[in-house]
Design a protein around this motif. Structure first.
Motif, PDB file in Angstrom:
ATOM      1  N   GLY A  76       0.814  -1.216   0.000  1.00 48.21           N
ATOM      2  CA  GLY A  76       0.000   0.000   0.000  1.00 48.21           C
ATOM      3  C   GLY A  76       0.843   1.259   0.000  1.00 48.21           C
ATOM      4  O   GLY A  76       2.065   1.220   0.010  1.00 48.21           O
ATOM      5  N   TRP A  77       0.127   2.389  -0.008  1.00 44.39           N
ATOM      6  CA  TRP A  77       0.734   3.718  -0.022  1.00 44.39           C
ATOM      7  C   TRP A  77       0.456   4.419   1.295  1.00 44.39           C
ATOM      8  O   TRP A  77      -0.596   4.233   1.899  1.00 44.39           O
ATOM      9  CB  TRP A  77       0.133   4.569  -1.124  1.00 44.39           C
ATOM     10  CG  TRP A  77       0.317   4.048  -2.497  1.00 44.39           C
ATOM     11  CD1 TRP A  77      -0.596   3.358  -3.240  1.00 44.39           C
ATOM     12  CD2 TRP A  77       1.473   4.178  -3.313  1.00 44.39           C
ATOM     13  NE1 TRP A  77      -0.076   3.051  -4.474  1.00 44.39           N
ATOM     14  CE2 TRP A  77       1.196   3.543  -4.544  1.00 44.39           C
ATOM     15  CE3 TRP A  77       2.739   4.755  -3.132  1.00 44.39           C
ATOM     16  CZ2 TRP A  77       2.126   3.483  -5.574  1.00 44.39           C
ATOM     17  CZ3 TRP A  77       3.653   4.708  -4.165  1.00 44.39           C
ATOM     18  CH2 TRP A  77       3.347   4.082  -5.363  1.00 44.39           C
ATOM     19  N   LYS A  78       1.383   5.293   1.709  1.00 41.00           N
ATOM     20  CA  LYS A  78       1.173   6.157   2.872  1.00 41.00           C
ATOM     21  C   LYS A  78       1.576   7.572   2.481  1.00 41.00           C
ATOM     22  O   LYS A  78       2.504   7.756   1.693  1.00 41.00           O
ATOM     23  CB  LYS A  78       2.031   5.711   4.060  1.00 41.00           C
ATOM     24  CG  LYS A  78       1.679   4.357   4.602  1.00 41.00           C
ATOM     25  CD  LYS A  78       2.348   4.056   5.923  1.00 41.00           C
ATOM     26  CE  LYS A  78       3.839   3.907   5.795  1.00 41.00           C
ATOM     27  NZ  LYS A  78       4.491   3.433   7.025  1.00 41.00           N
ATOM     28  N   LEU A  86      -5.191   9.819  -1.724  1.00 36.74           N
ATOM     29  CA  LEU A  86      -5.048   8.679  -2.628  1.00 36.74           C
ATOM     30  C   LEU A  86      -6.429   8.135  -2.953  1.00 36.74           C
ATOM     31  O   LEU A  86      -7.220   7.887  -2.048  1.00 36.74           O
ATOM     32  CB  LEU A  86      -4.207   7.592  -1.970  1.00 36.74           C
ATOM     33  CG  LEU A  86      -2.755   7.975  -1.687  1.00 36.74           C
ATOM     34  CD1 LEU A  86      -2.195   7.134  -0.556  1.00 36.74           C
ATOM     35  CD2 LEU A  86      -1.946   7.818  -2.951  1.00 36.74           C
ATOM     36  N   ALA A  87      -6.717   7.929  -4.235  1.00 34.46           N
ATOM     37  CA  ALA A  87      -8.020   7.366  -4.612  1.00 34.46           C
ATOM     38  C   ALA A  87      -8.208   5.984  -3.985  1.00 34.46           C
ATOM     39  O   ALA A  87      -9.284   5.667  -3.497  1.00 34.46           O
ATOM     40  CB  ALA A  87      -8.144   7.288  -6.131  1.00 34.46           C
ATOM     41  N   ASP A  88      -7.147   5.165  -3.956  1.00 35.90           N
ATOM     42  CA  ASP A  88      -7.191   3.835  -3.334  1.00 35.90           C
ATOM     43  C   ASP A  88      -5.809   3.523  -2.777  1.00 35.90           C
ATOM     44  O   ASP A  88      -4.930   3.073  -3.516  1.00 35.90           O
ATOM     45  CB  ASP A  88      -7.610   2.777  -4.351  1.00 35.90           C
ATOM     46  CG  ASP A  88      -7.753   1.390  -3.741  1.00 35.90           C
ATOM     47  OD1 ASP A  88      -7.364   1.191  -2.568  1.00 35.90           O
ATOM     48  OD2 ASP A  88      -8.235   0.495  -4.445  1.00 35.90           O
ATOM     49  N   PRO A  89      -5.582   3.742  -1.476  1.00 31.45           N
ATOM     50  CA  PRO A  89      -4.258   3.547  -0.879  1.00 31.45           C
ATOM     51  C   PRO A  89      -3.730   2.110  -0.968  1.00 31.45           C
ATOM     52  O   PRO A  89      -2.534   1.889  -0.832  1.00 31.45           O
ATOM     53  CB  PRO A  89      -4.459   3.943   0.585  1.00 31.45           C
ATOM     54  CG  PRO A  89      -5.697   4.748   0.616  1.00 31.45           C
ATOM     55  CD  PRO A  89      -6.548   4.276  -0.524  1.00 31.45           C
ATOM     56  N   ALA A  90      -4.596   1.151  -1.221  1.00 29.74           N
ATOM     57  CA  ALA A  90      -4.159  -0.247  -1.298  1.00 29.74           C
ATOM     58  C   ALA A  90      -3.829  -0.685  -2.725  1.00 29.74           C
ATOM     59  O   ALA A  90      -3.201  -1.727  -2.920  1.00 29.74           O
ATOM     60  CB  ALA A  90      -5.235  -1.160  -0.716  1.00 29.74           C
TER      61      ALA A  90
END
Length: 109
Positions: A76-78, A86-90
């Motif tokens: 994922g993103w942080k 983020l539109a979709d952090p995963a």
């Protein structure tokens, strides 16, 4: 020599003026484990070894993509700031909108 050193900043200035954009925002792009994957912003490879710092116009938004190396997994993103959304952090590929300076981290295992 001086022309080539100043060329990138002059180009940004020309684009900013022509498109009536606000000042660029500084983004630091990093990975918790750079050896486990790559990050692409709008299709361009970002060097993660030294915590890349880029200047982008917030009006444009970004498409970010994480690609794990063989045997690794993208988790994922942080972001370091709530103004970076983020539109979709995963998702490995997602859209990113922002208004001010922040750090984007790709999490690979």
């Amino acid at each position: 020599k001086n022309f080539f050193q100043k060329r990138p900043s002059k180009f940004l200035e020309i684009v900013q003026t022509a498109l009536e954009l606000e000042d660029p925002v500084a983004i630091t792009v990093r990975s918790e484990n750079p050896a486990k994957g790559k990050v692409y912003i709008n299709g361009r490879d970002v060097a993660l070894e030294n915590n890349a710092r880029i200047a982008v116009f917030s009006e444009c938004g970004l498409t970010i993509t994480a690609v794990p190396v063989e045997g690794a997994t993208f988790k994922g993103w942080k972001t370091s700031d709530d103004s970076a959304v983020l539109a979709d952090p995963a998702a490995a590929t997602t859209e990113l909108t922002f208004e001010e300076e922040f750090t984007l981290t790709a999490v690979f295992e």
